[in-house]
Design a protein around this motif. Sequence first.
Motif, PDB file in Angstrom:
ATOM      1  N   VAL A 148    -109.272 -37.197   9.804  1.00 40.19           N
ATOM      2  CA  VAL A 148    -109.956 -37.208   8.508  1.00 40.19           C
ATOM      3  C   VAL A 148    -108.925 -37.329   7.374  1.00 40.19           C
ATOM      4  O   VAL A 148    -109.128 -38.073   6.414  1.00 40.19           O
ATOM      5  CB  VAL A 148    -110.830 -35.945   8.333  1.00 40.19           C
ATOM      6  CG1 VAL A 148    -111.348 -35.823   6.913  1.00 40.19           C
ATOM      7  CG2 VAL A 148    -111.983 -35.972   9.326  1.00 40.19           C
ATOM      8  N   GLY A 149    -107.806 -36.645   7.520  1.00 39.16           N
ATOM      9  CA  GLY A 149    -106.754 -36.735   6.503  1.00 39.16           C
ATOM     10  C   GLY A 149    -106.167 -38.130   6.400  1.00 39.16           C
ATOM     11  O   GLY A 149    -105.962 -38.654   5.295  1.00 39.16           O
ATOM     12  N   VAL A 150    -105.909 -38.760   7.532  1.00 38.93           N
ATOM     13  CA  VAL A 150    -105.367 -40.128   7.534  1.00 38.93           C
ATOM     14  C   VAL A 150    -106.387 -41.090   6.942  1.00 38.93           C
ATOM     15  O   VAL A 150    -106.048 -41.963   6.139  1.00 38.93           O
ATOM     16  CB  VAL A 150    -104.940 -40.548   8.957  1.00 38.93           C
ATOM     17  CG1 VAL A 150    -104.673 -42.035   9.047  1.00 38.93           C
ATOM     18  CG2 VAL A 150    -103.715 -39.759   9.389  1.00 38.93           C
ATOM     19  N   TYR A 151    -107.644 -40.931   7.317  1.00 40.26           N
ATOM     20  CA  TYR A 151    -108.722 -41.782   6.809  1.00 40.26           C
ATOM     21  C   TYR A 151    -108.821 -41.659   5.290  1.00 40.26           C
ATOM     22  O   TYR A 151    -108.888 -42.669   4.572  1.00 40.26           O
ATOM     23  CB  TYR A 151    -110.029 -41.365   7.476  1.00 40.26           C
ATOM     24  CG  TYR A 151    -111.156 -42.361   7.372  1.00 40.26           C
ATOM     25  CD1 TYR A 151    -111.318 -43.352   8.326  1.00 40.26           C
ATOM     26  CD2 TYR A 151    -112.088 -42.297   6.343  1.00 40.26           C
ATOM     27  CE1 TYR A 151    -112.358 -44.256   8.258  1.00 40.26           C
ATOM     28  CE2 TYR A 151    -113.128 -43.208   6.258  1.00 40.26           C
ATOM     29  CZ  TYR A 151    -113.258 -44.179   7.214  1.00 40.26           C
ATOM     30  OH  TYR A 151    -114.298 -45.072   7.132  1.00 40.26           O
ATOM     31  N   ALA A 152    -108.813 -40.428   4.795  1.00 37.87           N
ATOM     32  CA  ALA A 152    -108.906 -40.198   3.350  1.00 37.87           C
ATOM     33  C   ALA A 152    -107.673 -40.745   2.627  1.00 37.87           C
ATOM     34  O   ALA A 152    -107.799 -41.368   1.564  1.00 37.87           O
ATOM     35  CB  ALA A 152    -109.079 -38.703   3.069  1.00 37.87           C
ATOM     36  N   ALA A 153    -106.502 -40.537   3.197  1.00 40.05           N
ATOM     37  CA  ALA A 153    -105.271 -41.048   2.571  1.00 40.05           C
ATOM     38  C   ALA A 153    -105.287 -42.577   2.505  1.00 40.05           C
ATOM     39  O   ALA A 153    -104.866 -43.167   1.498  1.00 40.05           O
ATOM     40  CB  ALA A 153    -104.051 -40.556   3.343  1.00 40.05           C
ATOM     41  N   TRP A 155    -107.951 -44.601   2.306  1.00 40.11           N
ATOM     42  CA  TRP A 155    -108.864 -45.084   1.275  1.00 40.11           C
ATOM     43  C   TRP A 155    -108.379 -44.740  -0.123  1.00 40.11           C
ATOM     44  O   TRP A 155    -108.543 -45.547  -1.057  1.00 40.11           O
ATOM     45  CB  TRP A 155    -110.282 -44.574   1.515  1.00 40.11           C
ATOM     46  CG  TRP A 155    -110.959 -45.371   2.573  1.00 40.11           C
ATOM     47  CD1 TRP A 155    -111.348 -44.950   3.804  1.00 40.11           C
ATOM     48  CD2 TRP A 155    -111.286 -46.772   2.518  1.00 40.11           C
ATOM     49  NE1 TRP A 155    -111.899 -45.996   4.510  1.00 40.11           N
ATOM     50  CE2 TRP A 155    -111.880 -47.121   3.748  1.00 40.11           C
ATOM     51  CE3 TRP A 155    -111.132 -47.761   1.553  1.00 40.11           C
ATOM     52  CZ2 TRP A 155    -112.327 -48.415   4.030  1.00 40.11           C
ATOM     53  CZ3 TRP A 155    -111.574 -49.055   1.839  1.00 40.11           C
ATOM     54  CH2 TRP A 155    -112.163 -49.362   3.055  1.00 40.11           C
ATOM     55  N   LEU A 156    -107.757 -43.599  -0.294  1.00 41.06           N
ATOM     56  CA  LEU A 156    -107.189 -43.274  -1.617  1.00 41.06           C
ATOM     57  C   LEU A 156    -106.087 -44.264  -1.983  1.00 41.06           C
ATOM     58  O   LEU A 156    -106.018 -44.740  -3.113  1.00 41.06           O
ATOM     59  CB  LEU A 156    -106.654 -41.838  -1.635  1.00 41.06           C
ATOM     60  CG  LEU A 156    -107.716 -40.747  -1.655  1.00 41.06           C
ATOM     61  CD1 LEU A 156    -107.058 -39.372  -1.496  1.00 41.06           C
ATOM     62  CD2 LEU A 156    -108.516 -40.805  -2.943  1.00 41.06           C
ATOM     63  N   ALA A 157    -105.233 -44.591  -1.026  1.00 42.40           N
ATOM     64  CA  ALA A 157    -104.161 -45.561  -1.286  1.00 42.40           C
ATOM     65  C   ALA A 157    -104.726 -46.951  -1.573  1.00 42.40           C
ATOM     66  O   ALA A 157    -104.253 -47.644  -2.483  1.00 42.40           O
ATOM     67  CB  ALA A 157    -103.205 -45.616  -0.091  1.00 42.40           C
ATOM     68  N   MET A 158    -105.736 -47.369  -0.830  1.00 43.51           N
ATOM     69  CA  MET A 158    -106.322 -48.697  -1.054  1.00 43.51           C
ATOM     70  C   MET A 158    -107.032 -48.772  -2.403  1.00 43.51           C
ATOM     71  O   MET A 158    -106.891 -49.756  -3.133  1.00 43.51           O
ATOM     72  CB  MET A 158    -107.315 -49.058   0.059  1.00 43.51           C
ATOM     73  CG  MET A 158    -106.672 -49.321   1.401  1.00 43.51           C
ATOM     74  SD  MET A 158    -105.449 -50.637   1.359  1.00 43.51           S
ATOM     75  CE  MET A 158    -103.947 -49.702   1.513  1.00 43.51           C
ATOM     76  N   LEU A 159    -107.781 -47.727  -2.750  1.00 41.63           N
ATOM     77  CA  LEU A 159    -108.473 -47.727  -4.044  1.00 41.63           C
ATOM     78  C   LEU A 159    -107.481 -47.717  -5.198  1.00 41.63           C
ATOM     79  O   LEU A 159    -107.679 -48.383  -6.213  1.00 41.63           O
ATOM     80  CB  LEU A 159    -109.431 -46.542  -4.133  1.00 41.63           C
ATOM     81  CG  LEU A 159    -110.642 -46.619  -3.196  1.00 41.63           C
ATOM     82  CD1 LEU A 159    -111.423 -45.318  -3.254  1.00 41.63           C
ATOM     83  CD2 LEU A 159    -111.520 -47.804  -3.548  1.00 41.63           C
ATOM     84  N   ARG A 160    -106.392 -46.990  -5.030  1.00 40.08           N
ATOM     85  CA  ARG A 160    -105.363 -46.968  -6.073  1.00 40.08           C
ATOM     86  C   ARG A 160    -104.676 -48.329  -6.186  1.00 40.08           C
ATOM     87  O   ARG A 160    -104.417 -48.815  -7.277  1.00 40.08           O
ATOM     88  CB  ARG A 160    -104.338 -45.883  -5.776  1.00 40.08           C
ATOM     89  CG  ARG A 160    -103.248 -45.794  -6.813  1.00 40.08           C
ATOM     90  CD  ARG A 160    -102.303 -44.644  -6.512  1.00 40.08           C
ATOM     91  NE  ARG A 160    -101.119 -44.751  -7.306  1.00 40.08           N
ATOM     92  CZ  ARG A 160    -100.946 -44.135  -8.466  1.00 40.08           C
ATOM     93  NH1 ARG A 160    -101.911 -43.376  -8.943  1.00 40.08           N
ATOM     94  NH2 ARG A 160     -99.833 -44.282  -9.141  1.00 40.08           N
ATOM     95  N   ALA A 161    -104.403 -48.950  -5.056  1.00 40.08           N
ATOM     96  CA  ALA A 161    -103.738 -50.257  -5.075  1.00 40.08           C
ATOM     97  C   ALA A 161    -104.633 -51.345  -5.658  1.00 40.08           C
ATOM     98  O   ALA A 161    -104.135 -52.291  -6.274  1.00 40.08           O
ATOM     99  CB  ALA A 161    -103.314 -50.644  -3.659  1.00 40.08           C
ATOM    100  N   MET A 162    -105.940 -51.206  -5.503  1.00 34.75           N
ATOM    101  CA  MET A 162    -106.856 -52.224  -5.993  1.00 34.75           C
ATOM    102  C   MET A 162    -107.311 -51.986  -7.427  1.00 34.75           C
ATOM    103  O   MET A 162    -107.988 -52.827  -8.003  1.00 34.75           O
ATOM    104  CB  MET A 162    -108.078 -52.290  -5.076  1.00 34.75           C
ATOM    105  CG  MET A 162    -107.719 -52.774  -3.692  1.00 34.75           C
ATOM    106  SD  MET A 162    -109.077 -52.708  -2.540  1.00 34.75           S
ATOM    107  CE  MET A 162    -110.249 -53.777  -3.335  1.00 34.75           C
ATOM    108  N   ARG A 163    -106.921 -50.863  -7.989  1.00 29.18           N
ATOM    109  CA  ARG A 163    -107.302 -50.536  -9.361  1.00 29.18           C
ATOM    110  C   ARG A 163    -106.672 -51.537 -10.321  1.00 29.18           C
ATOM    111  O   ARG A 163    -105.490 -51.867 -10.182  1.00 29.18           O
ATOM    112  CB  ARG A 163    -106.830 -49.117  -9.673  1.00 29.18           C
ATOM    113  CG  ARG A 163    -107.357 -48.548 -10.947  1.00 29.18           C
ATOM    114  CD  ARG A 163    -106.940 -47.134 -11.107  1.00 29.18           C
ATOM    115  NE  ARG A 163    -105.484 -47.020 -10.964  1.00 29.18           N
ATOM    116  CZ  ARG A 163    -104.831 -45.891 -10.905  1.00 29.18           C
ATOM    117  NH1 ARG A 163    -105.469 -44.775 -10.938  1.00 29.18           N
ATOM    118  NH2 ARG A 163    -103.526 -45.876 -10.795  1.00 29.18           N
ATOM    119  N   PRO A 164    -107.444 -52.036 -11.272  1.00 29.47           N
ATOM    120  CA  PRO A 164    -106.853 -52.989 -12.232  1.00 29.47           C
ATOM    121  C   PRO A 164    -105.739 -52.323 -13.019  1.00 29.47           C
ATOM    122  O   PRO A 164    -105.815 -51.140 -13.370  1.00 29.47           O
ATOM    123  CB  PRO A 164    -108.017 -53.343 -13.154  1.00 29.47           C
ATOM    124  CG  PRO A 164    -109.241 -52.708 -12.602  1.00 29.47           C
ATOM    125  CD  PRO A 164    -108.843 -51.755 -11.534  1.00 29.47           C
TER     126      PRO A 164
END
Length: 169
Positions: A148-153, A155-164
Motif C-alpha cells: 500500500v505504501g509503494v502504491y501510494a508513493a 501515485w503521489l510521485a506521478m501526480l506531482r510529476a504531471m502537475r502543470p
Amino acid sequence: SLHRDLGTAMQRSGLLGIAGVAALAIAREGAETAVFLYGVSLEPGNSANVVVGAVLGFGLAALTAWALGRGLRFLDYRRFFALSGWMLLCFAVALLVSAVDRLIGAGLLPALVDPLWDSAWLLDDSHRLGSLLSALVGYRARPSLMLVGVYAAYWLAMLRAMRPERRVA
C-alpha cells in the motif's frame, strides 16, 4: 512535443521526415505495449487475460484507424492521448505491485503488516474481475502495508510529476 517534432521534421526533411517521426512514435508505443504485455503475462493465471486484452486492444486500434480514415473529426486528440497516458500509468503501477509482491515473497522487502486488510469478500483478486483489476491497476484483496505504501508513493510521485508547472513572474 509531437507537434514540435513534426514542424522540425517538415522544415528539414519534408514528408520523409514526417513519415520518420510517425514511424518512431508508432514504434515507441508498440515497444511500450510489448513491455507491459510481457510483464503482465508473467503473473500466474493471467495468460488468458493477456490474450483477451491483446485481441481487444488490436480490435480497438483497428476500429480507431478505420474511424480516422473515414474522417472522424470529433475525436479530441488531447483527450485521447491523455486517456492512453493514464492507462499506461495504471499498467505501470500494476507491474510495480507485482514486483513488490515478488520481492516481499522472496524476503527482500519486509511486508510490515500482512495483510493490512482483507477485501476478498467484496472482490477477490483470484477470481475473474479481481484478476483483471489486478493485471490492469494492481488491485490486491489482501495487500501488505509495504505494498500500500509503494502504491501510494507511486501515485503521489506521478501526480506531482504531471502537475502543470507554475511560472514565477
